[in-house]
Design a protein around this motif. Structure first.
Motif, PDB file in Angstrom:
ATOM      1  N   LEU A   1       0.861  -1.253  -0.074  1.00 36.22           N
ATOM      2  CA  LEU A   1       0.063   0.105   0.103  1.00 36.22           C
ATOM      3  C   LEU A   1       0.698   1.290   0.064  1.00 36.22           C
ATOM      4  O   LEU A   1       0.350   2.437   0.060  1.00 36.22           O
ATOM      5  CB  LEU A   1      -0.747   0.015   1.106  1.00 36.22           C
ATOM      6  N   GLY A   2       2.251   1.239   0.115  1.00 34.64           N
ATOM      7  CA  GLY A   2       3.038   2.376   0.079  1.00 34.64           C
ATOM      8  C   GLY A   2       3.023   3.104   1.426  1.00 34.64           C
ATOM      9  O   GLY A   2       3.420   4.192   1.537  1.00 34.64           O
ATOM     10  N   ILE A   3       2.767   2.264   2.536  1.00 26.94           N
ATOM     11  CA  ILE A   3       2.966   2.748   3.957  1.00 26.94           C
ATOM     12  C   ILE A   3       4.475   2.779   4.272  1.00 26.94           C
ATOM     13  O   ILE A   3       4.737   1.669   4.635  1.00 26.94           O
ATOM     14  CB  ILE A   3       1.964   2.302   4.931  1.00 26.94           C
ATOM     15  N   GLU A   4       4.931   3.499   4.597  1.00 23.47           N
ATOM     16  CA  GLU A   4       6.333   3.595   4.912  1.00 23.47           C
ATOM     17  C   GLU A   4       6.648   3.878   6.500  1.00 23.47           C
ATOM     18  O   GLU A   4       7.679   3.543   6.973  1.00 23.47           O
ATOM     19  CB  GLU A   4       7.103   4.623   4.281  1.00 23.47           C
ATOM     20  N   LEU A   5       5.626   4.249   7.290  1.00 23.41           N
ATOM     21  CA  LEU A   5       5.804   4.031   8.483  1.00 23.41           C
ATOM     22  C   LEU A   5       4.483   3.672   9.383  1.00 23.41           C
ATOM     23  O   LEU A   5       3.335   3.834   9.194  1.00 23.41           O
ATOM     24  CB  LEU A   5       5.715   5.815   9.108  1.00 23.41           C
ATOM     25  N   LEU A   6       4.688   2.617  10.247  1.00 22.30           N
ATOM     26  CA  LEU A   6       3.606   1.823  10.819  1.00 22.30           C
ATOM     27  C   LEU A   6       3.952   1.904  12.472  1.00 22.30           C
ATOM     28  O   LEU A   6       4.892   1.834  12.782  1.00 22.30           O
ATOM     29  CB  LEU A   6       3.273   0.668  10.249  1.00 22.30           C
ATOM     30  N   CYS A   7       2.538   1.663  13.045  1.00 26.36           N
ATOM     31  CA  CYS A   7       2.712   1.160  14.506  1.00 26.36           C
ATOM     32  C   CYS A   7       1.589   0.123  14.727  1.00 26.36           C
ATOM     33  O   CYS A   7       0.362   0.295  14.390  1.00 26.36           O
ATOM     34  CB  CYS A   7       2.481   2.373  15.173  1.00 26.36           C
ATOM     35  N   VAL A   8       2.036  -0.980  15.112  1.00 28.34           N
ATOM     36  CA  VAL A   8       1.245  -2.183  15.481  1.00 28.34           C
ATOM     37  C   VAL A   8       0.885  -1.632  17.033  1.00 28.34           C
ATOM     38  O   VAL A   8       1.660  -1.896  17.931  1.00 28.34           O
ATOM     39  CB  VAL A   8       1.526  -3.649  15.399  1.00 28.34           C
ATOM     40  N   SER A   9      -0.301  -1.354  17.290  1.00 29.41           N
ATOM     41  CA  SER A   9      -0.860  -1.113  18.630  1.00 29.41           C
ATOM     42  C   SER A   9      -1.738  -2.067  19.013  1.00 29.41           C
ATOM     43  O   SER A   9      -3.138  -1.884  19.152  1.00 29.41           O
ATOM     44  CB  SER A   9      -1.552   0.360  18.571  1.00 29.41           C
ATOM     45  N   ASP A  10      -1.264  -3.282  19.251  1.00 26.02           N
ATOM     46  CA  ASP A  10      -2.365  -4.166  19.784  1.00 26.02           C
ATOM     47  C   ASP A  10      -2.887  -4.031  21.220  1.00 26.02           C
ATOM     48  O   ASP A  10      -2.326  -3.178  21.852  1.00 26.02           O
ATOM     49  CB  ASP A  10      -1.748  -5.588  19.801  1.00 26.02           C
ATOM     50  N   HIS A  11      -4.059  -4.428  21.350  1.00 27.37           N
ATOM     51  CA  HIS A  11      -4.865  -4.292  22.696  1.00 27.37           C
ATOM     52  C   HIS A  11      -4.185  -4.942  23.951  1.00 27.37           C
ATOM     53  O   HIS A  11      -4.037  -5.993  24.017  1.00 27.37           O
ATOM     54  CB  HIS A  11      -6.172  -4.828  22.537  1.00 27.37           C
ATOM     55  N   ASN A  12      -3.816  -4.112  24.675  1.00 27.23           N
ATOM     56  CA  ASN A  12      -3.094  -4.447  26.070  1.00 27.23           C
ATOM     57  C   ASN A  12      -1.880  -5.375  25.878  1.00 27.23           C
ATOM     58  O   ASN A  12      -1.577  -6.341  26.964  1.00 27.23           O
ATOM     59  CB  ASN A  12      -4.083  -4.853  26.763  1.00 27.23           C
ATOM     60  N   THR A  13      -1.053  -5.534  24.597  1.00 27.08           N
ATOM     61  CA  THR A  13       0.077  -6.294  24.607  1.00 27.08           C
ATOM     62  C   THR A  13       1.086  -5.777  23.605  1.00 27.08           C
ATOM     63  O   THR A  13       0.544  -5.068  22.601  1.00 27.08           O
ATOM     64  CB  THR A  13      -0.353  -7.595  24.405  1.00 27.08           C
TER      65      THR A  13
END
Length: 279
Positions: free
Chosen positions: A28-40
């Motif tokens: 998708l051309g996303i170059e910056l991400l954060c995986v913000s899982d619920h409470n972990t």
């Protein structure tokens, strides 16, 4: 550069593995991400080397549940110390609240539905590829729920009330700060149904409690909500973030699609001051 700073993996309630998330972000051309899982933060052992391999920048994070004015709010914790004991404890507390909710619902529903029981539920093994959480996945396997709202309709219909509750939002913010992180209030427009009469007074209250910013760009925010949030953050030099709340399709509804790339905003429109970006 495009960013998406609110994504979930199968370590909480998404259908996607960390590798599937990173590959999809690259497509998708996303170059910056954060995986913000619920409470972990369990995904990060895999995520950090994956993002390096796919040349994607990464912000470490999690989404922590909180209570505020009799509602459940979510706080996005960014760039905090993952080994901080108070953060670990508060995440465990929130996970316990959700687990207790599942148990109470199954107990009450088993009176009306002979196909389910607490014993059967306790032995049930959730399939991570289904997304969601154990209670939802179990009831779906019995054809008793389909989309997320149907689960919470059962919660309401069966009058589920828990002795334990989520920590206060002020406490969550303080714990994030003690762990050297930044606290961003997630999807306040969705939480408050884009009611600006109710939203606008909350912004100052939350700022005074120590919130560092707001998730201004979000899947279900109206243009008016987005503009109010951006204006408030700019005037107060607060963080401005974006998130599509991607759960790998799990939480999509007939009228709302929560997918990476659904909202694309240039990195220059965000304010991520003092947040460490890996890579």
């Amino acid at each position: 550069m495009y960013a998406d700073l609110h994504i979930h993996s199968h370590y909480s309630d998404s259908t996607r593995s960390p590798k599937e998330i990173v590959k999809r972000a690259r497509e998708l051309g996303i170059e910056l991400l954060c995986v913000s899982d619920h409470n972990t933060t369990a995904a990060y052992n895999e995520l950090i080397p994956l993002c390096k391999a796919y040349d994607i920048k990464l912000i470490r994070g999690a989404e922590i549940s909180a209570s505020f004015e009799d509602k459940e709010f979510h706080v996005l914790a960014y760039d905090f110390d993952f080994e901080n004991k108070e953060i670990i404890d508060i995440c465990k507390q929130c996970e316990t609240v959700y687990a207790d909710m599942d148990l109470e619902l199954i107990k009450k529903m088993s009176v009306d539905y002979t196909e389910i029981s607490l014993e059967d539920f306790n032995s049930y093994k959730r399939n991570l590829k289904n997304g969601g959480w154990k209670g939802f996945d179990y009831l779906k396997s019995k054809n008793l729920v389909n989309e997320v709202p149907s689960f919470f309709k059962h919660i309401s219909d069966h009058h589920i009330k828990l002795e334990n509750s989520f920590p206060s939002i002020e406490h969550v913010i303080n714990v994030i700060h003690k762990a050297n992180g930044k606290a961003v209030i997630a999807h306040i427009g969705e939480t408050m149904k884009n009611n600006l009469i109710e939203i606008e007074p909350l912004l100052t209250k939350l700022k005074n409690m120590g919130a560092d910013g707001f998730e201004c760009y979000y899947t279900t925010h109206t243009e008016e909500t987005t503009n109010v949030l951006i204006d408030f953050c700019q005037k107060n030099n607060m963080l401005i973030t974006i998130g599509n709340d991607d759960h790998g399709g799990f939480n999509n509804r007939s009228n709302v699609i929560y997918e990476m790339g659904a909202i694309k905003v240039d990195f220059n429109k965000l304010n991520l001051k003092d947040i460490e970006i890996l890579g």
